[in-house]
Write an enzyme that holds these catalytic residues in place. Sequence first.
Site, PDB file in Angstrom:
ATOM      1  CG  ASP A 112     -29.006  -8.305  60.651  1.00 31.12           C
ATOM      2  OD1 ASP A 112     -29.217  -9.265  59.901  1.00 31.12           O
ATOM      3  OD2 ASP A 112     -28.019  -8.235  61.406  1.00 31.12           O
ATOM      4  CE1 TYR A 124     -18.796  -7.759  58.362  1.00 29.57           C
ATOM      5  CE2 TYR A 124     -18.279  -8.720  56.227  1.00 29.57           C
ATOM      6  CZ  TYR A 124     -19.202  -8.210  57.123  1.00 29.57           C
ATOM      7  OH  TYR A 124     -20.528  -8.157  56.786  1.00 29.57           O
ATOM      8  N   GLY A 129     -20.499  -7.262  53.599  1.00 28.36           N
ATOM      9  CA  GLY A 129     -21.851  -7.695  53.987  1.00 28.36           C
ATOM     10  C   GLY A 129     -22.841  -7.661  52.848  1.00 28.36           C
ATOM     11  CD  GLU A 130     -28.460  -8.824  52.156  1.00 31.26           C
ATOM     12  OE1 GLU A 130     -28.121  -9.874  52.738  1.00 31.26           O
ATOM     13  OE2 GLU A 130     -29.636  -8.587  51.839  1.00 31.26           O
ATOM     14  CB  SER A 167     -21.886  -1.359  52.355  1.00 35.26           C
ATOM     15  OG  SER A 167     -21.279  -2.589  52.684  1.00 35.26           O
TER      16      SER A 167
HETATM   17  O1  TRH Z   1     -22.678  -4.203  58.841  1.00 36.92           O
HETATM   18  P1  TRH Z   1     -22.638  -5.311  57.877  1.00 36.92           P
HETATM   19  O2  TRH Z   1     -21.500  -6.200  57.982  1.00 36.92           O
HETATM   20  O3  TRH Z   1     -23.968  -6.100  58.021  1.00 36.92           O
HETATM   21  C1  TRH Z   1     -24.345  -7.352  57.693  1.00 36.92           C
HETATM   22  C2  TRH Z   1     -23.738  -8.551  58.228  1.00 36.92           C
HETATM   23  O4  TRH Z   1     -23.017  -9.112  57.202  1.00 36.92           O
HETATM   24  C3  TRH Z   1     -24.798  -9.457  58.708  1.00 36.92           C
HETATM   25  O5  TRH Z   1     -24.300 -10.650  59.133  1.00 36.92           O
HETATM   26  C4  TRH Z   1     -25.844  -9.672  57.645  1.00 36.92           C
HETATM   27  O6  TRH Z   1     -26.849 -10.378  58.261  1.00 36.92           O
HETATM   28  C5  TRH Z   1     -26.370  -8.370  57.183  1.00 36.92           C
HETATM   29  O7  TRH Z   1     -25.321  -7.532  56.732  1.00 36.92           O
HETATM   30  C6  TRH Z   1     -27.465  -8.442  56.153  1.00 36.92           C
HETATM   31  O8  TRH Z   1     -22.593  -4.718  56.379  1.00 36.92           O
HETATM   32  P2  TRH Z   1     -23.733  -4.092  55.458  1.00 36.92           P
HETATM   33  O9  TRH Z   1     -24.707  -5.134  55.079  1.00 36.92           O
HETATM   34  O10 TRH Z   1     -23.052  -3.397  54.403  1.00 36.92           O
HETATM   35  O11 TRH Z   1     -24.476  -3.054  56.399  1.00 36.92           O
HETATM   36  C7  TRH Z   1     -23.917  -1.841  56.803  1.00 36.92           C
HETATM   37  C8  TRH Z   1     -24.992  -0.795  56.932  1.00 36.92           C
HETATM   38  O12 TRH Z   1     -24.484   0.360  57.601  1.00 36.92           O
HETATM   39  C9  TRH Z   1     -25.517  -0.309  55.591  1.00 36.92           C
HETATM   40  O13 TRH Z   1     -26.907  -0.109  55.646  1.00 36.92           O
HETATM   41  C10 TRH Z   1     -24.814   1.020  55.396  1.00 36.92           C
HETATM   42  C11 TRH Z   1     -24.746   1.513  56.807  1.00 36.92           C
HETATM   43  N1  TRH Z   1     -23.720   2.529  57.093  1.00 36.92           N
HETATM   44  C12 TRH Z   1     -24.131   3.826  57.241  1.00 36.92           C
HETATM   45  O14 TRH Z   1     -25.317   4.138  57.120  1.00 36.92           O
HETATM   46  N2  TRH Z   1     -23.192   4.771  57.591  1.00 36.92           N
HETATM   47  C13 TRH Z   1     -21.870   4.483  57.728  1.00 36.92           C
HETATM   48  O15 TRH Z   1     -21.061   5.377  58.029  1.00 36.92           O
HETATM   49  C14 TRH Z   1     -21.468   3.112  57.519  1.00 36.92           C
HETATM   50  C15 TRH Z   1     -20.010   2.744  57.652  1.00 36.92           C
HETATM   51  C16 TRH Z   1     -22.415   2.159  57.218  1.00 36.92           C
END
Ligand code: TRH
Length: 361
Positions: free
Chosen positions: A15, A183, A258-259, A261
């Site tokens: 988010d 996850y 998620g979204e 990454s």
């Molecule tokens: O963390 P996420 O699982 O986040 C989610 C959830 O799915 C949630 O329910 C949903 O509402 C939301 O996405 C939109 O996975 P995501 O989306 O990949 O987000 C991870 C963030 O963390 C992304 O911006 C990358 C960042 N990140 C870093 O900046 N540094 C790191 O070392 C890591 C591991 C991640």
Amino acid sequence: MLWDVFCRVIDNHGDLGVCWRLSADLVARGEQVRLWVDDASALRWMAPQGCPGVEVHEWPEAWPAESTVEPGDVVVEAFGCNPPDAFVARMQRPCPPVWINLEYLSAEDYVERSHQLMSPVFSGVGAGLKKWFFYPGFTTRTGGLLREPDLLPRRADFDRVAWLARHATAPLPSEQVVSLFCYRPAPVSELLAQLSTPTLLLVTPGIATELVNATLPAQIQAEQTRSSGLVRVHALPHFSQREFDALLWSCDVNFVRGEDSFVRAQWAGVPMVWNIYPQDDGVHAGKLDAFLRRYTAGANPATAEAMRRCWHWWNGLGALPAGALATSGWREIASTWQQSLVRQPDLTTQLLAFVQTRRTA
Ligand code: TRH
């Protein structure tokens, strides 16, 4: 324009990850942003340098009724997070802000139908205001994906060997490099057993490290490397979003989730395995397949089927297929897909254009 971006951290990091990238991209294009977030703690590692022009504000549990904060020109509520009533009440003015609900990413067909639809507010303090749905997506009839103007040029100039040596550990010449962000309960022990070629596995902090640790005889801490059969496991620290992008560019295969990454792995243009956010009602299976259909359209059917089985297994939707990670042919799919995405305008460009049309309507 002055933008108010509202973000509620429901779980995990996506988010805030999405809201931060959008805010920083808007500012880079000359906009002003106030990011209202109920828990900004992850920004300490996601964006340790901050971003001049993005003002981060606490979104308090109880927004003071006497608050004098005047809404800006555009209000973005991320993922239907409902801005506070006292703030919405102040949006009631002769020329109200353009109110955008930035939705979740999906490859399903409904996205094209729902993108840019207006929802009139009938009751409550916002009665009479209009809210516009803005859907990110993968086709030209959606709002597109976040892609900063300098993203692909930076990726093209990137020195993978130097980055890995500096921020993780240098791979051996024989090793493929794989990143892991997932996850619970992704089948990590099966993954480790499946890797039949020498692999440097770069494991992100949190769940991925915990799952890997559950398979190792001794716990691994951030920045340590340990061998387990053909695999060298290296535990990563939390990276900033910028370095996280670089991690994805450095790998031969990325396990993402998620979204955000997931999107960044698509810009990396290398093979990926997506751990979709699991939903209780199981609707994530349909979302996964909707994306796979688009992603592998035009690919060799056998390769597409092998990928589908692998992604299903990784998401607990099927058994471990033979040769789950035989990713030959995946690179071509990833690169064809990346080239197709580049042809559509990025999300920030589209959002700016849409807001202009609403302001002049
Ligand atoms: O963390 P996420 O699982 O986040 C989610 C959830 O799915 C949630 O329910 C949903 O509402 C939301 O996405 C939109 O996975 P995501 O989306 O990949 O987000 C991870 C963030 O963390 C992304 O911006 C990358 C960042 N990140 C870093 O900046 N540094 C790191 O070392 C890591 C591991 C991640």
